[in-house]
Design an enzyme around this catalytic site. Sequence first.
Site, PDB file in Angstrom:
ATOM      1  CB  CYS A 113      -0.962  -0.013   1.169  1.00 12.61           C
ATOM      2  SG  CYS A 113      -0.202  -0.444   2.748  1.00 12.61           S
TER       3      CYS A 113
HETATM    4  N1  LIG Z   1      -4.400  -4.370   5.013  1.00 15.60           N
HETATM    5  C1  LIG Z   1      -3.857  -3.671   4.007  1.00 15.60           C
HETATM    6  O1  LIG Z   1      -4.063  -2.451   3.879  1.00 15.60           O
HETATM    7  C2  LIG Z   1      -2.992  -4.345   2.988  1.00 15.60           C
HETATM    8  C3  LIG Z   1      -2.644  -5.690   3.087  1.00 15.60           C
HETATM    9  N2  LIG Z   1      -1.874  -6.252   2.108  1.00 15.60           N
HETATM   10  C4  LIG Z   1      -1.539  -7.681   2.157  1.00 15.60           C
HETATM   11  O2  LIG Z   1      -2.714  -8.446   1.819  1.00 15.60           O
HETATM   12  C5  LIG Z   1      -2.720  -9.692   2.509  1.00 15.60           C
HETATM   13  C6  LIG Z   1      -3.988  -9.770   3.352  1.00 15.60           C
HETATM   14  O3  LIG Z   1      -3.973  -8.666   4.246  1.00 15.60           O
HETATM   15  P1  LIG Z   1      -5.072  -8.401   5.359  1.00 15.60           P
HETATM   16  O4  LIG Z   1      -6.420  -8.707   4.855  1.00 15.60           O
HETATM   17  O5  LIG Z   1      -4.786  -7.071   5.910  1.00 15.60           O
HETATM   18  O6  LIG Z   1      -4.677  -9.546   6.437  1.00 15.60           O
HETATM   19  P2  LIG Z   1      -5.570 -10.113   7.582  1.00 15.60           P
HETATM   20  O7  LIG Z   1      -4.630 -10.540   8.664  1.00 15.60           O
HETATM   21  O8  LIG Z   1      -6.624  -9.133   7.910  1.00 15.60           O
HETATM   22  O9  LIG Z   1      -6.233 -11.451   6.933  1.00 15.60           O
HETATM   23  C7  LIG Z   1      -5.477 -12.580   6.628  1.00 15.60           C
HETATM   24  C8  LIG Z   1      -6.353 -13.644   5.936  1.00 15.60           C
HETATM   25  O10 LIG Z   1      -5.535 -14.768   5.619  1.00 15.60           O
HETATM   26  C9  LIG Z   1      -6.189 -15.966   6.031  1.00 15.60           C
HETATM   27  N3  LIG Z   1      -5.168 -16.957   6.392  1.00 15.60           N
HETATM   28  C10 LIG Z   1      -4.133 -16.789   7.255  1.00 15.60           C
HETATM   29  N4  LIG Z   1      -3.383 -17.915   7.289  1.00 15.60           N
HETATM   30  C11 LIG Z   1      -3.954 -18.793   6.430  1.00 15.60           C
HETATM   31  C12 LIG Z   1      -3.657 -20.124   6.038  1.00 15.60           C
HETATM   32  N5  LIG Z   1      -2.587 -20.764   6.512  1.00 15.60           N
HETATM   33  N6  LIG Z   1      -4.464 -20.733   5.138  1.00 15.60           N
HETATM   34  C13 LIG Z   1      -5.544 -20.093   4.634  1.00 15.60           C
HETATM   35  N7  LIG Z   1      -5.896 -18.822   4.971  1.00 15.60           N
HETATM   36  C14 LIG Z   1      -5.113 -18.181   5.861  1.00 15.60           C
HETATM   37  C15 LIG Z   1      -7.042 -15.549   7.194  1.00 15.60           C
HETATM   38  O11 LIG Z   1      -8.125 -16.436   7.217  1.00 15.60           O
HETATM   39  P3  LIG Z   1      -8.613 -17.297   8.489  1.00 15.60           P
HETATM   40  O12 LIG Z   1      -9.844 -16.644   9.002  1.00 15.60           O
HETATM   41  O13 LIG Z   1      -8.905 -18.623   7.910  1.00 15.60           O
HETATM   42  O14 LIG Z   1      -7.501 -17.276   9.492  1.00 15.60           O
HETATM   43  C16 LIG Z   1      -7.496 -14.147   6.774  1.00 15.60           C
HETATM   44  O15 LIG Z   1      -8.640 -14.237   5.965  1.00 15.60           O
HETATM   45  C17 LIG Z   1      -1.437  -9.720   3.351  1.00 15.60           C
HETATM   46  O16 LIG Z   1      -0.423 -10.370   2.644  1.00 15.60           O
HETATM   47  C18 LIG Z   1      -1.104  -8.224   3.518  1.00 15.60           C
HETATM   48  O17 LIG Z   1       0.240  -8.030   3.772  1.00 15.60           O
HETATM   49  C19 LIG Z   1      -1.464  -5.534   1.025  1.00 15.60           C
HETATM   50  C20 LIG Z   1      -1.801  -4.207   0.862  1.00 15.60           C
HETATM   51  C21 LIG Z   1      -2.565  -3.509   1.859  1.00 15.60           C
HETATM   52  C1  LIG Z   2      -0.304   0.334   8.316  1.00 14.96           C
HETATM   53  C2  LIG Z   2       0.513  -0.912   8.165  1.00 14.96           C
HETATM   54  O1  LIG Z   2       0.795  -1.642   9.122  1.00 14.96           O
HETATM   55  N1  LIG Z   2       0.917  -1.183   6.965  1.00 14.96           N
HETATM   56  C3  LIG Z   2       1.717  -2.336   6.681  1.00 14.96           C
HETATM   57  C4  LIG Z   2       1.770  -2.530   5.217  1.00 14.96           C
HETATM   58  C5  LIG Z   2       0.498  -3.070   4.619  1.00 14.96           C
HETATM   59  C6  LIG Z   2       0.862  -3.795   3.355  1.00 14.96           C
HETATM   60  O2  LIG Z   2       0.855  -3.314   2.258  1.00 14.96           O
HETATM   61  O3  LIG Z   2       1.361  -5.017   3.659  1.00 14.96           O
HETATM   62  P1  LIG Z   2       2.228  -6.011   2.795  1.00 14.96           P
HETATM   63  O4  LIG Z   2       3.419  -5.348   2.238  1.00 14.96           O
HETATM   64  O5  LIG Z   2       2.612  -7.065   3.783  1.00 14.96           O
HETATM   65  O6  LIG Z   2       1.329  -6.562   1.754  1.00 14.96           O
HETATM   66  C7  LIG Z   2       3.141  -2.170   7.169  1.00 14.96           C
HETATM   67  O7  LIG Z   2       3.644  -1.054   7.350  1.00 14.96           O
HETATM   68  O8  LIG Z   2       3.807  -3.195   7.319  1.00 14.96           O
END
Ligand SMILES: NC(=O)C1=CN([C@@H]2O[C@H](COP(=O)(O)OP(=O)(O)OC[C@H]3O[C@@H](n4cnc5c(N)ncnc54)[C@H](OP(=O)(O)O)[C@@H]3O)[C@@H](O)[C@H]2O)C=CC1
Ligand SMILES: CC(=O)N[C@@H](CCC(=O)OP(=O)(O)O)C(=O)O
Length: 353
Positions: free
Chosen positions: A146
Amino acid sequence: MVKVGIYGATGYMGAEALRILLQHPQVEVVWATSRDGEEALNYHKNFYKRGIQFTKPEEVSGKDCDVVFFSTPTGLAAEMGSKFLHEGSRIIDFGADFRLKDQATWEEVYGRKHPNWELAKQAVYGINELHKEAIVNTKVVANPGCFSSSAILALAPLIKENLIDCDKIIVDGMSGTAGAGVDLDFALHHPQMHNNILPYNVVNHRHSYEIEQELMGICNEKVNINFTSYYVPISRGILSACHCFPVEHVTRQSLLELYNEFYKDSYFIKVIDIPENKDCAWNYMPYPWVSSVVSTNFCHIGLSVDEKRNRIVVFSVLDSIGKGGAQVGVQNMNLIMGLDEREGLENYGLYPY
Ligand SMILES: NC(=O)C1=CN([C@@H]2O[C@H](COP(=O)(O)OP(=O)(O)OC[C@H]3O[C@@H](n4cnc5c(N)ncnc54)[C@H](OP(=O)(O)O)[C@@H]3O)[C@@H](O)[C@H]2O)C=CC1
Ligand SMILES: CC(=O)N[C@@H](CCC(=O)OP(=O)(O)O)C(=O)O
C-alpha cells in the site's frame, strides 16, 4: 461472467475484495475461504443476511475460477499458487510473495527462503499505470504494497523526467490502522491509538525495496528511498509526503503540467491542480485529502515547490485496502480478463468520512 475465488476472505483485504466483487456486474464469486468454513457474517457484519458462506481452503479448486485472489499472509501464494495455475486460473497476490525481482533481496527482506521462485519470475508488478500491457498478458500479478503504490505513483513522473536527485528522496508514509490487517497488536489497541500518532519501522521498511525497484526500472539508475512509516488514528487511508530536491529549476505549474500529462490516460489518478492562494493563511485546498479517496480505487496527487530552498513536496493519498490493495487487484483482474479497467470500481468516495 468472470469466475473468481478469494483465498483468505476473513481479513480486511479479503472483505474488501468480496465487497467490490459481489457488486461487480461482470463477476461471479465462486468461493471465498476461511479456515473454519463459517458464514461470512460471523466476520463481516456488512454482509448480514446476504447468505454468504465461506468454504474451507482444502475444499476449493482453481478449475472453477478464471482468477484466484490470495488475500493471505506473505508466503502462502507462493506455496499454493502453482496448484491454482495448473488447474487453469490466474492468480493475483495481495501479499508480497512475488513483488521483488531479485531472490536474494526477497530472502533478506522477508527473512526466509522463498517457497517458489520459479513462480515469482512469472509475476508482473501490479502498478497498472506503469505496467498495463504486461498485466494484460500475465497469469500472475504481484499486487503492490500500500505504501509502495502511493510513493511510486507520487514519484514516477519526476523520476521519468530526471528532475530530482535520486540519491536523496524522503518519503513519510502516514497510514490508518487497517493497513496492519485484522489481528490486534499492542500499539493498535484502541486506547493506544485512537488519539495518537506513532512512528514504526522507521528505517529499512520492506516497502522501500519495492519502491526503489520500480523507480529504478523507470530511470535505470540507483534510487535511494528514505522511507518512514507512521500510524495515524484513522482506519483506512494513507498520505505519503515525498520530499525531493530538483536538479534543475522547476515551478509548481510546470510540475502540475508534467503530472497531468503523465497520468492523462490513467483514470484512477487525479492530479489536484487547484491554484495556491498565498494570501490565505490556511492554504489547504490545493493539496489532496485522504478522506476523498477512502473506500475508492482513486489516488489523488498534489504538490508544491519551495523555489527558495530548492525542494519539491509531492503528496499522494489512497485507501490502503482500496487503490493500495484489494480494489487495485480488481482493476488488474479487469485488465487480465479483457474488461474495461473501471468496471465495478466507479464509486465515489464518502463525504464526509
Ligand atoms: N491491510 C492492508 O491495507 C494491505 C494488506 N496487504 C496484504 O494483503 C494480505 C492480506 O492482508 P489483510 O487482509 O490485511 O490480512 P488479515 O490478517 O486481515 O487477513 C489474513 C487472511 O488470511 C487468512 N489466512 C491466514 N493464514 C492462512 C492459512 N494458513 N491458510 C488459509 N488462509 C489463511 C485468514 O483467514 P482465516 O480466518 O482462515 O484465518 C485471513 O482471511 C497480506 O499479505 C497483507 O500483507 C497488502 C496491501 C494492503
Ligand atoms: C499500516 C501498516 O501496518 N501497513 C503495513 C503494510 C500493509 C501492506 O501493504 O502489507 P504487505 O506489504 O505485507 O502486503 C506495514 O507497514 O507493514
